[in-house]
Design a protein around this motif. Structure first.
Motif, PDB file in Angstrom:
ATOM      1  N   GLY A   1       2.364   1.753  -3.336  1.00 15.51           N
ATOM      2  CA  GLY A   1       1.348   2.163  -4.299  1.00 15.51           C
ATOM      3  C   GLY A   1       1.041   3.643  -4.287  1.00 15.51           C
ATOM      4  O   GLY A   1       0.530   4.185  -5.278  1.00 15.51           O
TER       5      GLY A   1
ATOM      6  N   TYR B   1       0.234  -8.409  -2.742  1.00 10.00           N
ATOM      7  CA  TYR B   1       0.249  -7.299  -3.702  1.00 10.00           C
ATOM      8  C   TYR B   1      -1.075  -7.213  -4.449  1.00 10.00           C
ATOM      9  O   TYR B   1      -1.626  -6.123  -4.642  1.00 10.00           O
ATOM     10  CB  TYR B   1       1.427  -7.453  -4.673  1.00 10.00           C
TER      11      TYR B   1
ATOM     12  N   TRP C   1      -2.547  -4.306  -6.841  1.00  9.48           N
ATOM     13  CA  TRP C   1      -1.467  -4.365  -7.824  1.00  9.48           C
ATOM     14  C   TRP C   1      -1.732  -5.461  -8.854  1.00  9.48           C
ATOM     15  O   TRP C   1      -2.276  -6.519  -8.533  1.00  9.48           O
ATOM     16  CB  TRP C   1      -0.134  -4.680  -7.147  1.00  9.48           C
TER      17      TRP C   1
ATOM     18  N   ASP D   1       0.828  -1.211   0.000  1.00 10.77           N
ATOM     19  CA  ASP D   1       0.000   0.000   0.000  1.00 10.77           C
ATOM     20  C   ASP D   1       0.859   1.257   0.000  1.00 10.77           C
ATOM     21  O   ASP D   1       0.579   2.225  -0.713  1.00 10.77           O
ATOM     22  CB  ASP D   1      -0.932   0.011   1.211  1.00 10.77           C
TER      23      ASP D   1
ATOM     24  N   ARG E   1      -0.320   0.693 -10.473  1.00 17.53           N
ATOM     25  CA  ARG E   1       0.100  -0.378  -9.565  1.00 17.53           C
ATOM     26  C   ARG E   1       0.351  -1.654 -10.368  1.00 17.53           C
ATOM     27  O   ARG E   1      -0.455  -2.589 -10.394  1.00 17.53           O
ATOM     28  CB  ARG E   1      -0.938  -0.603  -8.467  1.00 17.53           C
TER      29      ARG E   1
END
Length: 464
Positions: free
Chosen positions: A418, A438, A443, A415, A424
Motif C-alpha cells: 500500500g 487486505y 484495501w 501494508d 489501495r
C-alpha cells in the motif's frame, strides 16, 4: 529404498535413448531419463537451444531441472546435438517429444513437426528400434505414423511405433517424470511393451501403476485427461458467473463441493481460468478431431468449456474497470504476473498477459512484473511496460491486478504494498489472497465470483 538407489539396482545395463525435440517436454524427458541411469542423446533443429543445453543452461524455467541438467552433464549420461543422423543411430528406444501447436486458421493440431521427426528417424535407423511418441496428438495419428515409418525405413529393418503420453505439470515436471502417478504404454506387440518396461524399470520398481493399451487408447488418455481438467476448471468458473449475479461466494461454494469425495477439490479453483501450451489447444484439437470422426456431438461441450475460459479474461478486465471508477483510459494498472501459472516462464495463451494487453487497449498504462516470464512476455507483447520488481509495478497504481499467483505476491504484506500505490484497490484474479487481511489494511479487494465485502465472516472462518 529411494528412486536414486533403485537406479543402480534396476538398470544393470544402461539403455541407449534418443529424445527428439528439446523443448519443455523433450529436455525434461532427456535429462530425467539420464537421471534414471540411461545414456541419452537429445536432438533439436535449434542450434542455440542445443548449445545452451550443452553448456548446462536450461532454456526455460522449471524448478529443479537446471540442477539436474548440470549433474547429468557432469556424469556424462546426457548429450545434445543437431545431427539427426547421429541421434537416429544412437538410440535403441527413441522418444519423439516435438510440439503439436494449433494449426493457423483452424482448431486442428499441426502435426508437421511430428511427421518430420518420424520420417527422419525412420530413414536413419539401421537396426530394430522402437520409436515412442510422447507428443499430444489426435487419435489415429500413431497408426498413420506407423505406416509412414514402414514406408520410409530401410529394407529389412523392423521399426515399431509405440505411444507413451506425458502428464507433466509445469512447475512439477521433474517429480512428474521421476515419480509419475501412472505410466501408459500404447503398444502393438509384447516386444514394444518389454522395451518400455526396461526403460522405465526404476519407476516401475517403486510400484508405479502401468496401464498397457492399444495405440488408440494411449493417444486418447492424454487428451481426455486434459479435457476433463479443463471442464472442471470451467465448471467452477461458470459457477463464479452465477455467484456474481446473485451475490454468493464461489470460494465457499468450491470448498463445499470439494468435500464431496465424488467431486474432490483439485482443479476446483475459481479465477482467471487456464492457459498455457496444452489445455487450450488440446481441447480445441480434440473437439476438431471428434468432428472429423463423426462424433463431434459427444464432445460439443468442450466448445463451451473453451468459451467460459475465454470469458474469464474479459470479466477480469470488467472488474478492474469497475474499480477504476468505470474508465481505464489514463489509469495506472499494476499487473502482477504474466506467466500462465506460477513457477513457469510459459506465456503461451496466458490469461495474465492477455488481460494486461486488453487493459492497454482501453488506454490504461499497464506496468507488468513477473519473476520469470518477462523475457517471453516481451517477445509476444513488446508494447507493454515491463518492470523488474513488484514495487516498481505498484508505484502510483490506481488499481493492482493479481494475474499469476506467484508465492512472492501471495506472501506480500498488504501494508507494504500500500505504500507504493496511489489507491489501495486490488482485483484478485486468482482468488489467492487473504481478502480480510487486505481489507483490514485499507484495501478495496475484489475477487472473481466473490461478494465485494465479506459476508458471514464467522461462518467462513469455520471452513477448513
Amino acid at each position: 529404498m529411494s528412486l536414486t538407489d533403485l537406479v543402480d539396482v534396476t538398470v544393470r545395463k544402461p539403455e541407449h535413448l534418443t529424445v527428439v525435440g528439446l523443448g519443455y517436454l523433450g529436455a525434461t524427458h532427456a535429462i530425467c531419463m539420464a537421471k534414471l541411469g540411461h545414456r541419452v542423446v537429445g536432438v533439436d533443429v535449434d542450434a542455440d537451444k542445443v548449445d545452451a543445453l550443452r553448456r548446462g543452461i536450461l532454456p526455460f524455467h522449471e524448478p529443479g531441472l537446471q540442477e539436474l541438467l548440470v549433474e547429468q552433464l557432469a556424469e556424462g549420461r546426457v548429450s545434445f546435438t543437431t545431427n539427426f543422423d547421429v541421434a537416429a543411430e544412437f538410440g535403441d528406444v527413441q522418444f519423439v517429444c516435438v510440439g503439436t501447436p494449433q494449426k493457423d486458421g483452424t482448431d486442428a493440431a499441426d502435426l508437421s513437426y511430428v511427421e518430420q521427426a518420424f520420417d527422419v528417424l525412420a530413414a536413419g535407423i539401421n537396426r530394430r528400434v522402437l520409436i515412442v511418441g510422447k507428443s499430444t496428438v489426435p487419435v489415429g495419428t500413431a497408426e498413420l505414423l506407423a505406416e509412414r515409418v514402414a514406408q520410409r525405413s530401410r529394407p529389412g529393418i523392423a521399426v515399431e511405433v509405440a505411444w507413451n503420453p506425458e502428464f507433466l505439470r509445469e512447475g512439477f515436471a521433474v517429480d512428474d517424470t521421476l515419480h509419475p502417478d501412472r505410466l501408459v504404454f500404447g503398444v502393438a506387440s509384447d516386444w514394444a511393451q518389454q522395451r518400455l518396461s526396461e526403460v522405465f524399470a526404476p519407476v516401475l520398481a517403486v510400484g508405479t501403476p502401468v496401464i498397457v493399451t492399444d495405440l488408440a487408447t494411449a493417444q486418447l488418455v492424454k487428451v481426455a485427461a486434459n479435457a476433463f481438467l479443463a471442464t472442471k476448471i470451467s465448471f467452477i468458473n461458470a459457477m463464479a458467473e452465477v455467484c456474481e449475479a446473485v451475490g454468493a461466494d464461489v470460494e465457499l461454494l468450491a470448498t463445499a463441493l470439494g468435500h464431496d469425495a465424488r467431486i474432490g477439490s483439485r482443479f476446483l479453483e475459481p479465477g482467471l481460468g487456464f492457459g498455457g501450451g496444452c489445455l487450450p489447444k488440446d481441447i480445441r484439437a480434440f473437439a476438431h478431431r471428434a468432428e472429423e470422426l463423426g462424433v463431434g456431438a459427444s464432445v460439443a461441450f468442450l466448445r463451451e468449456v473453451d468459451d467460459i475460459n475465454r470469458r474469464r479474461r474479459v470479466r477480469m478486465v470488467d472488474v478492474i474497470r469497475e474499480l477504476a471508477d468505470g474508465d481505464l483510459d489514463g489509469k495506472r494498472i499494476a499487473a502482477l504476473g504474466a506467466a500462465f501459472k506460477p513457477d513457469s516462464d510459459d506465456v503461451r495463451d496466458a490469461p495474465a498477459l492477455e488481460v494486461a494487453w486488453m487493459l492497454s487497449l482501453e488506454g490504461a498504462h499497464v506496468r507488468v512484473y513477473d519473476p520469470e516470464a518477462t523475457a517471453n512476455a516481451r517477445r509476444i507483447c513488446p508494447d507493454l511496460d515491463y518492470v523488474s520488481s513488484a514495487a516498481e509495478a505498484l508505484e502510483g497504481a490506481d488499481v493492482v491486478a493479481l494475474l499469476t499467483e506467484w508465492r512472492e505476491f501471495i506472501d506480500a504484506d498488504p501494508d507494504e504494498l500500500g505504500r507504493h500505490v496511489a489507491q489501495r484497490r486490488i482485483v484478485d484474479g486468482r482468488n489467492a489472497l487473504d481478502a480480510e487481511r487486505y481489507r483490514g489494511a485499507g484495501w478495496v479487494h475484489r475477487g472473481l465470483g466473490r461478494p465485494e465485502a465479506a459476508e458471514l465472516p464467522e461462518l467462513a472462518a469455520t471452513v477448513v
